[in-house]
Design an enzyme around this catalytic site. Structure first.
Site, PDB file in Angstrom:
ATOM      1  CG  ASP A  63      -0.327   0.182   2.533  1.00 33.31           C
ATOM      2  OD1 ASP A  63       0.859  -0.201   2.692  1.00 33.31           O
ATOM      3  OD2 ASP A  63      -0.990   0.702   3.441  1.00 33.31           O
ATOM      4  CE1 TYR A  65       7.700   3.619   0.843  1.00 33.54           C
ATOM      5  CE2 TYR A  65       7.490   5.007  -1.101  1.00 33.54           C
ATOM      6  CZ  TYR A  65       8.115   3.975  -0.427  1.00 33.54           C
ATOM      7  OH  TYR A  65       9.157   3.311  -1.017  1.00 33.54           O
ATOM      8  CG  PHE A  76       8.774  -0.329  -3.836  1.00 35.58           C
ATOM      9  CD1 PHE A  76       9.105  -0.677  -2.530  1.00 35.58           C
ATOM     10  CD2 PHE A  76       8.142  -1.271  -4.634  1.00 35.58           C
ATOM     11  CE1 PHE A  76       8.814  -1.942  -2.029  1.00 35.58           C
ATOM     12  CE2 PHE A  76       7.857  -2.548  -4.145  1.00 35.58           C
ATOM     13  CZ  PHE A  76       8.195  -2.881  -2.842  1.00 35.58           C
ATOM     14  CG  HIS A 185       9.042  -6.158   1.352  1.00 37.58           C
ATOM     15  ND1 HIS A 185       9.621  -4.976   1.743  1.00 37.58           N
ATOM     16  CD2 HIS A 185       7.920  -5.829   0.662  1.00 37.58           C
ATOM     17  CE1 HIS A 185       8.875  -3.972   1.310  1.00 37.58           C
ATOM     18  NE2 HIS A 185       7.841  -4.462   0.643  1.00 37.58           N
TER      19      HIS A 185
END
Length: 223
Positions: A63, A65, A76, A185
């Site tokens: 989701d 930031y 990202f 991740h």
């Protein structure tokens, strides 16, 4: 901002479904009553900057930031002038190790998106300073539909899946023409458990080249 072009044609059936009508009402109310990221004009930037017919690579995030001024509608990625978040710092480190790219002074990944790298979060909005606060309101159903559209394309794509939530989307990808790159991740919590050294960028370009497709220039320029 609405979804347009080939994406709109591919997803138009979703907009009439009950879940999407509820999602629309919920998100509209949230923007009216709370501080929500990204700005409403940026919600669908992943679709805007990477038209369906241009997609070569799909990177799936979770989701947006939730810090002030960070989210720009691409997973990202952050706007120029915003401090580079820790996960993206690690992505840049792996990119440097993998392909020798220098680590840029900004976190704006628009250049990737413009080359056909779709930077898609599974949830497209978030309350300020509340991670995952819009999980479960309908976005996942919508972005799953988008992933299915991509997975059904009869041409080679690369799907880059980092972390558990993204890796679960592998179940939607059946076409043997597609290539899946997956690892833990890039978060500081997990990057040393298999993200560093996974070489996703060279693997992606090697596959694209093997299919006769122009590889991605992964080097984000300094500003």
């Amino acid at each position: 901002m609405a979804i347009t072009g080939e994406w709109e044609k591919a997803l138009h059936g979703e907009f009439a479904k009950p879940y999407y009508r509820e999602l629309y009402k919920t998100v509209l109310k949230e923007y009216r009553t709370r501080e929500i990221y990204p700005p409403s004009t940026d919600i669908f930037n992943a679709f805007k900057f990477t038209p369906l017919e241009n997609v070569k690579v799909v990177i799936i995030g979770q989701d947006p930031y939730h810090g002030t001024g960070q989210a720009n509608g691409l997973c990202f990625s952050v706007h120029p002038g915003i401090e580079i978040p820790p996960s993206l710092v690690n992505i840049y480190k792996e990119l440097s190790s993998d392909l020798g790219c220098y680590i840029p002074n900004n976190g704006d990944l628009t250049y990737w998106a413009q080359q056909g790298v779709m930077l898609l979060n599974t949830v497209l909005t978030v309350r300020a300073h509340q991670a995952n606060s819009h999980r479960g309101i309908g976005w996942e159903e919508f972005t799953d539909a988008a992933i299915r559209v991509l997975a059904d394309l009869d041409r080679p794509l690369v799907f880059i899946l980092w972390g558990g939530p993204a890796r679960r989307k592998k179940a939607l990808i059946h076409n043997p023409k597609h290539f899946v790159v997956e690892s833990v991740h890039p978060s500081p919590l997990s990057a040393y458990n298999g993200f560093f050294g996974s070489r996703p960028f060279s693997k992606t370009n090697d596959y694209l080249i093997s299919c006769g497709i122009e590889p991605i220039d992964w080097q984000i320029r300094n500003i």
